[in-house]
Scaffold this motif. Structure first.
Motif, PDB file in Angstrom:
ATOM      1  N   PRO A  68       0.831  -1.207   0.000  1.00  0.00           N
ATOM      2  CA  PRO A  68       0.000   0.000   0.000  1.00  0.00           C
ATOM      3  C   PRO A  68       0.867   1.258   0.000  1.00  0.00           C
ATOM      4  CG  PRO A  68      -0.811  -1.590   1.606  1.00  0.00           C
ATOM      5  CD  PRO A  68       0.507  -2.107   1.128  1.00  0.00           C
ATOM      6  N   THR A  69       0.288   2.351  -0.442  1.00  0.00           N
ATOM      7  CA  THR A  69       1.032   3.584  -0.667  1.00  0.00           C
ATOM      8  C   THR A  69       0.709   4.622   0.399  1.00  0.00           C
ATOM      9  OG1 THR A  69       0.856   3.136  -3.029  1.00  0.00           O
ATOM     10  CG2 THR A  69       1.542   5.341  -2.396  1.00  0.00           C
ATOM     11  N   SER A  70       1.724   5.397   0.781  1.00  0.00           N
ATOM     12  CA  SER A  70       1.492   6.542   1.658  1.00  0.00           C
ATOM     13  C   SER A  70       1.098   7.746   0.818  1.00  0.00           C
ATOM     14  CB  SER A  70       2.751   6.872   2.461  1.00  0.00           C
ATOM     15  OG  SER A  70       2.612   8.129   3.105  1.00  0.00           O
ATOM     16  N   PRO A  71       0.068   8.504   1.229  1.00  0.00           N
ATOM     17  CA  PRO A  71      -0.299   9.699   0.465  1.00  0.00           C
ATOM     18  C   PRO A  71       0.781  10.775   0.491  1.00  0.00           C
ATOM     19  CG  PRO A  71      -2.054   9.050   1.987  1.00  0.00           C
ATOM     20  CD  PRO A  71      -0.827   8.272   2.357  1.00  0.00           C
ATOM     21  N   TRP A  72       1.591  10.804   1.550  1.00  0.00           N
ATOM     22  CA  TRP A  72       2.568  11.862   1.708  1.00  0.00           C
ATOM     23  C   TRP A  72       3.971  11.393   1.350  1.00  0.00           C
ATOM     24  CZ3 TRP A  72       1.079  16.644   1.595  1.00  0.00           C
ATOM     25  CH2 TRP A  72      -0.187  17.008   2.077  1.00  0.00           C
ATOM     26  N   ALA A  73       4.929  11.511   2.240  1.00  0.00           N
ATOM     27  CA  ALA A  73       6.345  11.337   1.895  1.00  0.00           C
ATOM     28  C   ALA A  73       6.774   9.877   1.939  1.00  0.00           C
ATOM     29  CB  ALA A  73       7.205  12.177   2.834  1.00  0.00           C
ATOM     30  N   GLY A  74       6.135   9.039   1.147  1.00  0.00           N
ATOM     31  CA  GLY A  74       6.455   7.620   1.103  1.00  0.00           C
ATOM     32  C   GLY A  74       7.308   7.267  -0.096  1.00  0.00           C
ATOM     33  N   PRO A  75       7.597   5.975  -0.284  1.00  0.00           N
ATOM     34  CA  PRO A  75       8.492   5.528  -1.355  1.00  0.00           C
ATOM     35  C   PRO A  75       8.047   5.911  -2.760  1.00  0.00           C
ATOM     36  CG  PRO A  75       8.133   3.787   0.251  1.00  0.00           C
ATOM     37  CD  PRO A  75       7.184   4.880   0.607  1.00  0.00           C
ATOM     38  N   VAL A  76       6.743   5.969  -3.024  1.00  0.00           N
ATOM     39  CA  VAL A  76       6.296   6.339  -4.365  1.00  0.00           C
ATOM     40  C   VAL A  76       6.737   7.763  -4.701  1.00  0.00           C
ATOM     41  CG1 VAL A  76       4.261   6.748  -5.812  1.00  0.00           C
ATOM     42  CG2 VAL A  76       4.384   4.695  -4.390  1.00  0.00           C
ATOM     43  N   ARG A  77       6.508   8.690  -3.791  1.00  0.00           N
ATOM     44  CA  ARG A  77       6.935  10.070  -4.042  1.00  0.00           C
ATOM     45  C   ARG A  77       8.463  10.182  -4.079  1.00  0.00           C
ATOM     46  NH1 ARG A  77       2.742  13.543  -4.190  1.00  0.00           N
ATOM     47  NH2 ARG A  77       0.901  13.107  -2.899  1.00  0.00           N
ATOM     48  N   LEU A  78       9.160   9.490  -3.187  1.00  0.00           N
ATOM     49  CA  LEU A  78      10.613   9.585  -3.143  1.00  0.00           C
ATOM     50  C   LEU A  78      11.240   9.031  -4.415  1.00  0.00           C
ATOM     51  CD1 LEU A  78      11.277   8.542   0.567  1.00  0.00           C
ATOM     52  CD2 LEU A  78      11.265  10.843  -0.388  1.00  0.00           C
ATOM     53  N   ALA A  79      10.693   7.933  -4.932  1.00  0.00           N
ATOM     54  CA  ALA A  79      11.225   7.364  -6.170  1.00  0.00           C
ATOM     55  C   ALA A  79      11.045   8.341  -7.328  1.00  0.00           C
ATOM     56  CB  ALA A  79      10.526   6.042  -6.477  1.00  0.00           C
ATOM     57  N   LEU A  80       9.864   8.944  -7.430  1.00  0.00           N
ATOM     58  CA  LEU A  80       9.624   9.900  -8.507  1.00  0.00           C
ATOM     59  C   LEU A  80      10.531  11.118  -8.386  1.00  0.00           C
ATOM     60  CD1 LEU A  80       7.123   8.098  -9.028  1.00  0.00           C
ATOM     61  CD2 LEU A  80       5.805  10.187  -9.378  1.00  0.00           C
ATOM     62  N   ALA A  81      10.691  11.607  -7.168  1.00  0.00           N
ATOM     63  CA  ALA A  81      11.520  12.794  -6.957  1.00  0.00           C
ATOM     64  C   ALA A  81      12.969  12.558  -7.344  1.00  0.00           C
ATOM     65  CB  ALA A  81      11.434  13.235  -5.505  1.00  0.00           C
ATOM     66  N   HIS A  82      13.417  11.298  -7.287  1.00  0.00           N
ATOM     67  CA  HIS A  82      14.794  10.967  -7.659  1.00  0.00           C
ATOM     68  C   HIS A  82      14.899  10.453  -9.091  1.00  0.00           C
ATOM     69  CE1 HIS A  82      15.293  11.127  -3.278  1.00  0.00           C
ATOM     70  NE2 HIS A  82      16.562  11.347  -3.536  1.00  0.00           N
ATOM     71  N   GLY A  83      13.780  10.401  -9.798  1.00  0.00           N
ATOM     72  CA  GLY A  83      13.819   9.927 -11.175  1.00  0.00           C
ATOM     73  C   GLY A  83      14.197   8.468 -11.292  1.00  0.00           C
ATOM     74  N   LYS A  84      13.763   7.661 -10.345  1.00  0.00           N
ATOM     75  CA  LYS A  84      14.098   6.240 -10.359  1.00  0.00           C
ATOM     76  C   LYS A  84      12.957   5.412 -10.948  1.00  0.00           C
ATOM     77  CE  LYS A  84      18.116   6.695  -8.487  1.00  0.00           C
ATOM     78  NZ  LYS A  84      19.351   6.297  -9.176  1.00  0.00           N
ATOM     79  N   PRO A  85      13.275   4.386 -11.747  1.00  0.00           N
ATOM     80  CA  PRO A  85      12.225   3.473 -12.200  1.00  0.00           C
ATOM     81  C   PRO A  85      11.518   2.866 -10.993  1.00  0.00           C
ATOM     82  CG  PRO A  85      14.281   3.065 -13.379  1.00  0.00           C
ATOM     83  CD  PRO A  85      14.606   4.008 -12.262  1.00  0.00           C
ATOM     84  N   LEU A  86      10.203   2.962 -10.981  1.00  0.00           N
ATOM     85  CA  LEU A  86       9.408   2.507  -9.846  1.00  0.00           C
ATOM     86  C   LEU A  86       8.463   1.398 -10.282  1.00  0.00           C
ATOM     87  CD1 LEU A  86       8.116   2.776  -6.959  1.00  0.00           C
ATOM     88  CD2 LEU A  86       6.632   4.541  -7.951  1.00  0.00           C
TER      89      LEU A  86
END
Length: 379
Positions: free
Chosen positions: A286-304
């Motif tokens: 499950p995903t966190s709405p705030w500062a979770g791995p989905v947002r962190l991966a996108l912010a770093h330009g990483k394949p998610l």
């Protein structure tokens, strides 16, 4: 205006979404807001530049109950705080302050809030049940849910404060900085790869550590490990000591130890290094709405590669490879794809940086102030 922030997660679960979201808020507060950060122990060495009030409290079920139900509301009353802003669903049953809540845990907004409590190890213990009962009663006193603008469907129909998504500045990299060899970034972080005895290339898991989530992770990883695990092992970060023990037992049971590394507790500075250094982020959870791995991966330009759900779809959209939740084979195959198909991985990486660009420039401080003022005035 005085706002009290519960800093338990900063010292006890420092790379959790609740900790990272709190750091982001503290970084962006305008001068009109006097922050009162309260901690259950002395500030860790990595947490600098923030004034904190320490009320020593044991890291036990009883200590946590005392912290949430007695000490936090007591400190709010002592310091005459106008508002209490929480990142976890642990509101005091009795409080003289107006309470706001940012739902940060994995699955917030998608699941019944009781899931938060069921994921806590040893949740059948009497004290944990008592803590859960008090906190769930206290949540009825929450005046406003603070919810990100880019995610639909807040968890409950009550006063809702929509504000832009925000991350700590350490995780907001600029164009061209997402590579793992950028020394101007690397020298500011506290670790080197050799300190963790990791290979040159690895995949990152930074998600929930309860047994159910870890079983889902391993069920998915075993489908990918044979194809890519030798050169790209899975590195698991963010687990507390009890969760590390659960994970180690499961890894032995699944016979995946060679291709999987469980790391000890790290801090947010080290976590930034892991996101910069990894080749992909794997989040079959499950995903966190705030500062979770989905947002962190996108912010770093990483394949998610992540589980498909309403929140991950809203945050990532086409900037990630989303597969059906609970389908280990599909999630494992998706992970193999982003590692093997370099062109595809590059496309979603570019899309990720583009999608997260708006998080780098925001008037979050002024918007928070506006929401706090409305809450203080009773709307």
């Amino acid at each position: 205006m005085r706002v009290l922030y519960d800093g338990w997660s900063l010292v006890r679960n420092p790379v959790s979404p609740s900790s990272l979201h709190l750091l982001a808020i503290l970084e962006n507060l305008p001068e009109e807001i006097e922050s009162l950060l309260v901690l259950p122990e002395v500030s860790p060495g990595w947490l600098t530049g923030i004034n904190a009030h320490v009320q020593p409290t044991a890291n036990t079920p009883l200590g946590r109950w005392l912290w949430e139900q007695v000490r936090v509301p007591g400190l709010a009353n002592q310091f005459k705080a106008d508002l209490l802003h929480l990142m976890t669903p642990t509101a005091p049953l009795i409080s003289s302050s107006t309470i706001l809540y940012s739902p940060c845990y994995h699955g917030a907004g998608m699941e019944d809030p009781s899931v938060f409590w069921r994921r806590i190890p040893d949740s059948n213990l009497f004290l944990n049940r008592l803590r859960s009962s008090f906190a769930q009663g206290g949540m009825a006193q929450v005046s406003e849910i603070v919810w990100p603008q880019d995610v639909p469907h807040p968890p409950k129909k009550r006063h809702e404060a929509r504000i832009p998504p925000v991350l700590p500045s350490l995780y907001l990299i600029g164009p061209g900085e997402q590579g793992s060899t950028n020394r101007t970034i690397m020298h500011t972080l506290s670790r080197e790869k050799k300190d963790y005895d990791l290979p040159e290339s690895f995949i990152l898991y930074h998600g929930p550590g309860d047994q159910g989530s870890l079983v889902n992770l391993l069920n998915a990883w075993r489908w990918a490990a044979e194809a890519i695990g030798g050169l790209n092992p899975l590195v698991v970060v963010g687990l507390d000591r009890q969760e590390q023990a659960i994970a180690a037992h499961l890894v032995e049971e699944y016979a995946l130890g060679v291709d999987l590394h469980i790391l000890p507790i790290i801090n947010p500075i080290d976590l930034a290094w892991f996101y910069r250094a990894c080749v992909a982020v794997f989040h079959p959870a499950p995903t966190s709405p705030w500062a979770g791995p989905v947002r962190l991966a996108l912010a770093h330009g990483k394949p998610l590669v992540a589980s498909e759900n309403t929140i991950s779809d809203a945050i990532a959209g086409p900037a990630a490879y989303l597969a059906p939740a609970g389908d280990g084979r599909a999630l494992g195959a998706a992970l193999v794809t982003v590692i093997v198909e370099e062109q595809f991985a590059g496309e979603i990486s570019a899309s990720a940086l583009k999608r997260s660009a708006a998080w780098r420039a925001t008037d979050i401080g002024e918007q928070l102030l506006g929401r706090y003022q409305l809450a203080q005035g009773g709307f």
